[in-house]
Scaffold this motif. Structure first.
Motif, short mmCIF file in Angstrom:
data_model
loop_
_atom_site.label_atom_id
_atom_site.label_comp_id
_atom_site.label_asym_id
_atom_site.label_seq_id
_atom_site.Cartn_x
_atom_site.Cartn_y
_atom_site.Cartn_z
N ILE A 243 -7.82 -4.95 60.68
CA ILE A 243 -8.25 -3.59 60.28
C ILE A 243 -9.06 -2.97 61.42
CG2 ILE A 243 -9.65 -2.29 58.66
CD1 ILE A 243 -9.10 -4.45 56.60
N ASN A 244 -10.06 -3.72 61.89
CA ASN A 244 -10.90 -3.17 62.97
C ASN A 244 -10.18 -3.15 64.30
OD1 ASN A 244 -13.17 -4.75 61.05
ND2 ASN A 244 -13.58 -2.65 61.63
N SER B 22 -8.41 0.01 64.61
CA SER B 22 -9.32 1.10 64.93
C SER B 22 -9.74 1.06 66.40
CB SER B 22 -10.55 1.02 64.03
OG SER B 22 -11.33 2.17 64.19
N LYS C 249 -14.67 4.08 50.70
CA LYS C 249 -14.32 3.24 49.54
C LYS C 249 -15.46 2.26 49.26
CE LYS C 249 -9.79 4.42 49.97
NZ LYS C 249 -10.09 5.48 50.97
N ASN D 203 -16.73 -0.84 65.72
CA ASN D 203 -15.65 -1.73 65.29
C ASN D 203 -15.73 -3.08 65.98
OD1 ASN D 203 -13.64 -0.42 63.41
ND2 ASN D 203 -14.06 1.20 64.86
N TYR E 259 -11.14 11.25 55.48
CA TYR E 259 -11.18 9.91 54.89
C TYR E 259 -12.36 9.84 53.93
CZ TYR E 259 -11.71 4.87 54.47
OH TYR E 259 -11.84 3.60 53.98
N LEU F 23 -15.87 -7.20 52.01
CA LEU F 23 -15.88 -7.19 53.48
C LEU F 23 -14.68 -6.40 54.01
CD1 LEU F 23 -17.10 -8.40 56.10
CD2 LEU F 23 -15.50 -10.28 55.83
N LYS F 24 -13.53 -6.58 53.35
CA LYS F 24 -12.32 -5.89 53.76
C LYS F 24 -12.48 -4.37 53.62
CE LYS F 24 -7.49 -5.96 52.36
NZ LYS F 24 -6.57 -6.65 51.45
N ILE G 161 -8.55 -9.29 57.99
CA ILE G 161 -9.62 -8.29 58.04
C ILE G 161 -9.86 -7.86 59.49
CG2 ILE G 161 -12.04 -7.83 57.52
CD1 ILE G 161 -11.83 -9.58 55.16
N ILE H 265 -15.37 1.25 58.27
CA ILE H 265 -15.83 1.36 59.67
C ILE H 265 -14.64 1.70 60.57
CG2 ILE H 265 -16.90 0.10 61.58
CD1 ILE H 265 -18.50 -1.44 59.53
N ALA H 266 -13.47 1.16 60.25
CA ALA H 266 -12.28 1.46 61.06
C ALA H 266 -11.95 2.95 60.99
CB ALA H 266 -11.08 0.64 60.59
N ASN H 267 -12.23 3.58 59.85
CA ASN H 267 -11.87 4.98 59.66
C ASN H 267 -13.05 5.92 59.86
OD1 ASN H 267 -8.97 5.34 58.75
ND2 ASN H 267 -9.62 3.61 57.51
N VAL H 268 -14.01 5.49 60.69
CA VAL H 268 -15.23 6.30 60.84
C VAL H 268 -14.93 7.65 61.49
CG1 VAL H 268 -15.91 5.29 63.04
CG2 VAL H 268 -17.65 6.16 61.53
N ASN H 269 -13.84 7.74 62.24
CA ASN H 269 -13.50 9.02 62.89
C ASN H 269 -12.25 9.67 62.32
OD1 ASN H 269 -15.61 9.34 64.72
ND2 ASN H 269 -14.73 7.81 66.08
N THR H 270 -11.81 9.23 61.15
CA THR H 270 -10.60 9.80 60.55
C THR H 270 -10.96 11.00 59.69
OG1 THR H 270 -9.71 7.58 60.44
CG2 THR H 270 -8.57 9.27 59.19
N LEU I 156 -22.55 -4.17 55.52
CA LEU I 156 -21.88 -5.29 56.17
C LEU I 156 -22.83 -6.48 56.30
CD1 LEU I 156 -19.22 -6.06 57.75
CD2 LEU I 156 -20.42 -5.36 59.79
N VAL J 33 -6.30 2.21 60.68
CA VAL J 33 -6.20 3.58 61.12
C VAL J 33 -5.16 3.64 62.23
CG1 VAL J 33 -8.06 3.31 62.80
CG2 VAL J 33 -7.57 5.56 61.92
N SER K 194 -14.87 -3.08 56.27
CA SER K 194 -14.14 -3.03 57.54
C SER K 194 -13.26 -1.79 57.61
CB SER K 194 -13.25 -4.25 57.68
OG SER K 194 -13.99 -5.36 58.04
N ASP K 195 -12.59 -1.51 56.49
CA ASP K 195 -11.71 -0.33 56.45
C ASP K 195 -12.52 0.95 56.65
OD1 ASP K 195 -9.25 0.86 56.22
OD2 ASP K 195 -9.49 1.21 54.08
N PHE L 75 -6.44 11.13 64.18
CA PHE L 75 -6.59 9.86 63.47
C PHE L 75 -6.09 10.04 62.05
CE2 PHE L 75 -9.77 7.15 65.86
CZ PHE L 75 -9.59 7.83 67.04
N THR M 63 -18.33 -5.11 64.27
CA THR M 63 -17.83 -5.55 62.96
C THR M 63 -16.90 -6.74 63.10
OG1 THR M 63 -17.91 -3.24 62.30
CG2 THR M 63 -16.78 -4.75 60.84
N GLU N 42 -5.44 7.76 58.29
CA GLU N 42 -5.67 6.52 57.57
C GLU N 42 -4.34 5.82 57.36
OE1 GLU N 42 -7.40 7.45 53.85
OE2 GLU N 42 -7.57 5.37 53.21
#
Lengths: 131, 118
Positions: free
Chosen positions: A7-8, A11, B36, A112, B33, B18-19, A4, B25-30, B90, A60, B22-23, A47, A115, A49
């Motif tokens: 993932i961050n 990013s 999910k 991130n 997107y 959680l996963k 997990i 938040i990771a894609n907050v600027n994509t 989260l 990302v 996380s995904d 960016f 997180t 996905e």
């Protein structure tokens, strides 16, 4: 096992790329001669996905592109790099745009990072099961 | 024998959630997107429903969950992640996970005291 965090981390890497592109743009805001002799072109980061078939690795990824915009022309015949019409070519970079992008990139990075800390705490507590 | 499968399922579900957060938040600027989320996950569905008669309908099966996409776009770039929502999700998920862990640890210490080990 601790995927997990990856993932961050992906990013964070992407936002770092974003920050470096913005820094480069601001640093080169008055660059009329780039590396190949042409005017510096504004860099942008796209960016996208990232996920594999099994949904195992998410995240990302960022890719660097150069914008193909027209140059900003400044009439200055005395300048040694002026063209035949007496214009000097500068990249068309909007400072306000870069600064707002900078805030976006910074906030994305921070989100991130915090997180990752939360996820790390969760993993730590998981390792203490049955103690 | 002690049966830990129920609480382990809960921990797995929470980890999956959680996963996904996380995904998000990771894609907050994509651009484009879509956020999910796991549907059917939460404290409301922790307890299994007891049935007096076999003809009664089952409750929601808490072991089954699906990943859904929130197709509404809240931003101009087509991204539907709301960072405030994600951070609060989260935190909520973190607390859930910790409380499941605490229950799990209590179960284990109970089992330990029964078999007389320390």
């Amino acid at each position: 096992m601790f995927n997990i965090i990856d993932i961050n981390a992906s990013s964070i890497a992407a936002h770092k790329e974003y920050l470096s592109a913005i820094s480069n743009n601001i640093a080169n805001i008055n660059t009329s001669v780039g590396i190949n002799g042409n005017t510096y072109k504004r860099q942008a980061v796209v960016f996208s996905e990232f996920r594999d078939k099994m949904n195992k690795n998410l995240g990302v990824k960022a890719s660097l592109v150069k914008e193909n915009k027209n140059d900003r022309l400044v009439y200055d015949p005395a300048n040694p790099v002026a063209d035949a019409n007496g214009n000097v070519h500068y990249p068309d970079i909007d400072m306000a745009q870069e600064m707002t992008d900078l805030i976006t990139a910074q906030r994305g990075y921070e989100a991130n990072l915090s997180t990752i800390n939360v996820v790390k705490d969760i993993y730590k507590q998981t390792l203490d099961i049955g103690r | 024998m002690y049966d830990f499968s129920n609480i382990l399922t809960k921990l797995d579900t929470s980890m999956e959630n959680l996963k996904i957060i996380s995904d998000n938040i990771a894609n907050v600027n994509t651009p484009n997107y879509k956020k999910k989320y796991l549907s059917n996950n939460g404290f409301e569905n922790v307890l299994k429903m007891k049935k007096d008669y076999s003809n009664h309908l089952d409750g929601i099966n808490e072991n089954s969950y699906t990943i859904k996409e929130d197709s509404r776009a809240v931003r101009e770039d087509g991204n539907s992640v709301d960072i405030n929502q994600e951070i609060s999700d989260l935190t909520k998920n973190n607390l859930q996970y910790v409380s499941f862990l605490r229950i799990f640890n209590k179960d284990i210490s109970l089992a330990k005291s029964v078999i007389g080990s320390k």
